[in-house]
Design a protein around this motif. Structure first.
Motif, mmCIF file in Angstrom:
data_model
loop_
_atom_site.group_PDB
_atom_site.id
_atom_site.type_symbol
_atom_site.label_atom_id
_atom_site.label_comp_id
_atom_site.label_asym_id
_atom_site.label_seq_id
_atom_site.Cartn_x
_atom_site.Cartn_y
_atom_site.Cartn_z
ATOM 1 N N MET A 182 6.165 14.124 -4.715
ATOM 2 C CA MET A 182 5.322 12.926 -4.494
ATOM 3 C C MET A 182 6.141 11.970 -3.752
ATOM 4 O O MET A 182 5.752 11.327 -2.870
ATOM 5 C CB MET A 182 4.670 12.556 -5.659
ATOM 6 C CG MET A 182 3.547 11.315 -5.376
ATOM 7 S SD MET A 182 2.290 11.498 -3.960
ATOM 8 C CE MET A 182 1.163 12.851 -4.989
ATOM 9 N N GLU A 183 7.358 11.698 -4.333
ATOM 10 C CA GLU A 183 8.288 10.769 -3.676
ATOM 11 C C GLU A 183 8.545 11.132 -2.110
ATOM 12 O O GLU A 183 8.614 10.454 -1.361
ATOM 13 C CB GLU A 183 9.747 10.582 -4.486
ATOM 14 C CG GLU A 183 10.455 9.541 -3.991
ATOM 15 C CD GLU A 183 11.789 9.706 -4.680
ATOM 16 O OE1 GLU A 183 12.987 8.710 -4.371
ATOM 17 O OE2 GLU A 183 12.072 10.228 -5.574
ATOM 18 N N TRP A 184 9.076 12.503 -2.116
ATOM 19 C CA TRP A 184 9.146 13.205 -0.708
ATOM 20 C C TRP A 184 7.910 12.899 0.260
ATOM 21 O O TRP A 184 7.986 12.541 1.412
ATOM 22 C CB TRP A 184 9.428 14.559 -0.572
ATOM 23 C CG TRP A 184 9.780 14.959 0.500
ATOM 24 C CD1 TRP A 184 11.016 14.910 1.216
ATOM 25 C CD2 TRP A 184 9.033 15.984 1.194
ATOM 26 N NE1 TRP A 184 10.982 15.668 2.285
ATOM 27 C CE2 TRP A 184 9.564 16.547 2.445
ATOM 28 C CE3 TRP A 184 7.839 16.246 1.217
ATOM 29 C CZ2 TRP A 184 9.097 17.121 3.417
ATOM 30 C CZ3 TRP A 184 6.839 17.188 2.049
ATOM 31 C CH2 TRP A 184 7.807 17.533 3.281
ATOM 32 N N HIS A 185 6.611 13.049 -0.217
ATOM 33 C CA HIS A 185 5.555 13.271 0.403
ATOM 34 C C HIS A 185 4.993 11.634 0.776
ATOM 35 O O HIS A 185 4.486 11.340 1.971
ATOM 36 C CB HIS A 185 4.304 13.740 -0.430
ATOM 37 C CG HIS A 185 3.123 14.045 0.562
ATOM 38 N ND1 HIS A 185 2.007 13.313 0.401
ATOM 39 C CD2 HIS A 185 2.872 15.282 1.101
ATOM 40 C CE1 HIS A 185 1.175 13.790 1.283
ATOM 41 N NE2 HIS A 185 1.533 14.912 1.697
ATOM 42 N N VAL A 186 5.374 10.592 -0.066
ATOM 43 C CA VAL A 186 5.081 9.417 0.380
ATOM 44 C C VAL A 186 5.966 8.870 1.755
ATOM 45 O O VAL A 186 5.646 8.333 2.585
ATOM 46 C CB VAL A 186 5.352 8.399 -0.785
ATOM 47 C CG1 VAL A 186 5.129 6.832 -0.443
ATOM 48 C CG2 VAL A 186 4.114 8.594 -2.043
ATOM 49 N N LEU A 187 7.143 9.299 1.476
ATOM 50 C CA LEU A 187 8.171 8.878 2.476
ATOM 51 C C LEU A 187 7.826 9.693 3.938
ATOM 52 O O LEU A 187 7.904 8.881 4.931
ATOM 53 C CB LEU A 187 9.682 9.143 2.180
ATOM 54 C CG LEU A 187 10.276 8.284 0.940
ATOM 55 C CD1 LEU A 187 11.635 9.137 0.453
ATOM 56 C CD2 LEU A 187 10.401 7.028 1.219
#
Length: 415
Positions: A182-187
């Motif tokens: 999710m962190e990667w997808h937000v970025l």
């Protein structure tokens, strides 16, 4: 002639200022006093250099302040969320926002993160919700990822929360890989544009024009964090929000307002009025956070201010006391109250330890309105529904009447 050994081994070689040589002639501690004097001189010189550096920094800041301010205003325009896009979310409803904000506020306060970290995390959350469809079971996960990115971006390294800590606060609802993904997808969704001119950055710019006042600064933090709970303040630029919150904080603390020609005094009167209307029913997590003396007991100051405003309203408007007891919401049948913009207040969680305020899965809005959240699961006592914050003026005004203790005299600012 035989060589005569001197009476003292270092006689005839002069004085030695080393601490490793014992000088029998230094009966009065002359070298110790000289060393102490040198240390004092070094300390004085360091203080002078620090003062010169601060003066030079202030001079440079004043020289480039307009350029920095224009850059911040341009950056805030490029990183603002879209309220209309959030409105069309299929599963995310506005009554879920206070629950998630309480969770982020508790986590932010528990990890002792910087104030701008919270505002940046909420900005990342809203920007992500403006571009992606978010399921309700992932809403809390997106909030945790936004807080994690914000802490890594601008906070102290030793205070950045770990995935294990966030997983524990979420009751182990999500796996470790889900936080990373999710962190990667937000970025990826935000094109790796994390920087945002937060409201605290503009507050610092405005407060540099006056003498340092810690109580005024913390009162401004309280007002800006209160605005995060309400959707009507999402489209407000951080620069306008900072100046409006600062104007309201000065009014509450009876501080003099600056001249309107100054940048910090160019507030929005409508935003100030809307903020003052939301002071009566703050979030319990926010009120509990700012009740500590470390934050100047801002919550107590707000309560005293509201009591004074109620007394002023009774004297000026001459409304009989029985008619101004409290604010009530008239029954409106089966209409779902949570479809309108509002801030529901959570009841206490007697069976859940303190610090875990957000439920793992946010309930449906229909289930929330009919039965009350968490009653069948045993999370809440059967005491009825939460008391929602009344909508702004003009929306469903016929279903409620205003009362004395929650009445706030509109601030009168000299422009």
């Amino acid at each position: 002639m035989a060589f005569q050994q001197p009476q003292y081994p270092f006689q005839g070689y002069g004085h030695c200022e080393s601490y490793f040589v014992e000088n029998h002639n230094d009966d009065d501690g002359m070298f110790a006093r000289a060393a102490a004097e040198r240390e004092r001189s070094r300390g004085v010189n360091k203080l002078r250099q620090k003062a010169m550096a601060e003066a030079l920094s202030r001079t440079t800041a004043e020289e480039y302040q307009e350029d920095v301010l224009s850059h911040m205003e341009r950056m805030e325009a490029e990183t603002m969320p879209d309220l209309q896009s959030i409105e069309i979310q299929t599963e995310i409803q506005w009554f879920m926002r206070p629950y998630l904000l309480d969770f982020l506020l508790e986590a932010h306060h528990a990890f002792q993160l910087l104030p701008e970290t919270l505002h940046l995390a909420v900005n990342l959350l809203d920007r992500y919700c403006s571009r992606r469809v978010v399921y309700k079971r992932h809403y809390q996960l997106v909030g945790c990822a936004a807080l994690l990115i914000s802490a890594k971006y601008g906070d102290h390294k030793e205070r950045v929360p770990t995935i294990r800590e966030l997983k524990s606060m979420c009751c182990s609802l999500y796996d470790d890989d889900m936080f990373t993904q999710m962190e990667w997808h937000v970025l990826q969704t935000l094109n790796w544009m994390v920087g945002h001119a937060t409201v605290t950055s503009f507050l610092q710019m405005a407060l540099t024009e006056v003498a340092f006042d810690p109580e005024l600064e913390r009162m401004s933090w309280y007002v800006t964090e209160l605005a995060l709970y309400h959707k009507e303040f999402i489209p407000v630029p951080p620069s306008v929000m900072a100046r409006s919150a600062l104007a309201l904080a000065r009014y509450i603390l009876a501080r003099p307002q600056p001249r309107y020609t100054d940048w910090s005094a160019r507030y929005d009167s409508q935003v100030v009025l809307n903020l003052s209307n939301h002071l009566t029913q703050p979030s319990q997590a926010l009120q509990r956070k700012y009740a500590s003396p470390h934050l100047s007991s801002v919550s107590s100051t707000i309560e005293l201010f509201l009591q004074q405003q109620a007394m002023i309203a009774q004297r000026v408007i001459h409304i009989p006391a029985p008619e101004i007891t409290c604010m009530e919401i008239e029954p409106s049948g089966p209409v779902n109250a949570y479809l309108m913009p509002q801030t529901p207040q959570k009841a206490d969680f007697p069976s859940i330890p303190h610090g875990v305020l957000t439920p793992p899965i946010t309930p449906d809005k229909d289930y929330h309105a009919q039965t009350g959240y968490g009653i069948t699961q045993g999370l809440l006592p059967r005491t009825g529904h939460c008391v929602p914050t009344p909508p702004s003026s003009g929306e469903h005004a016929h279903t409620m009447h205003y009362s004395g203790p929650h009445y706030i005299q509109p601030p009168q600012f000299v422009q």
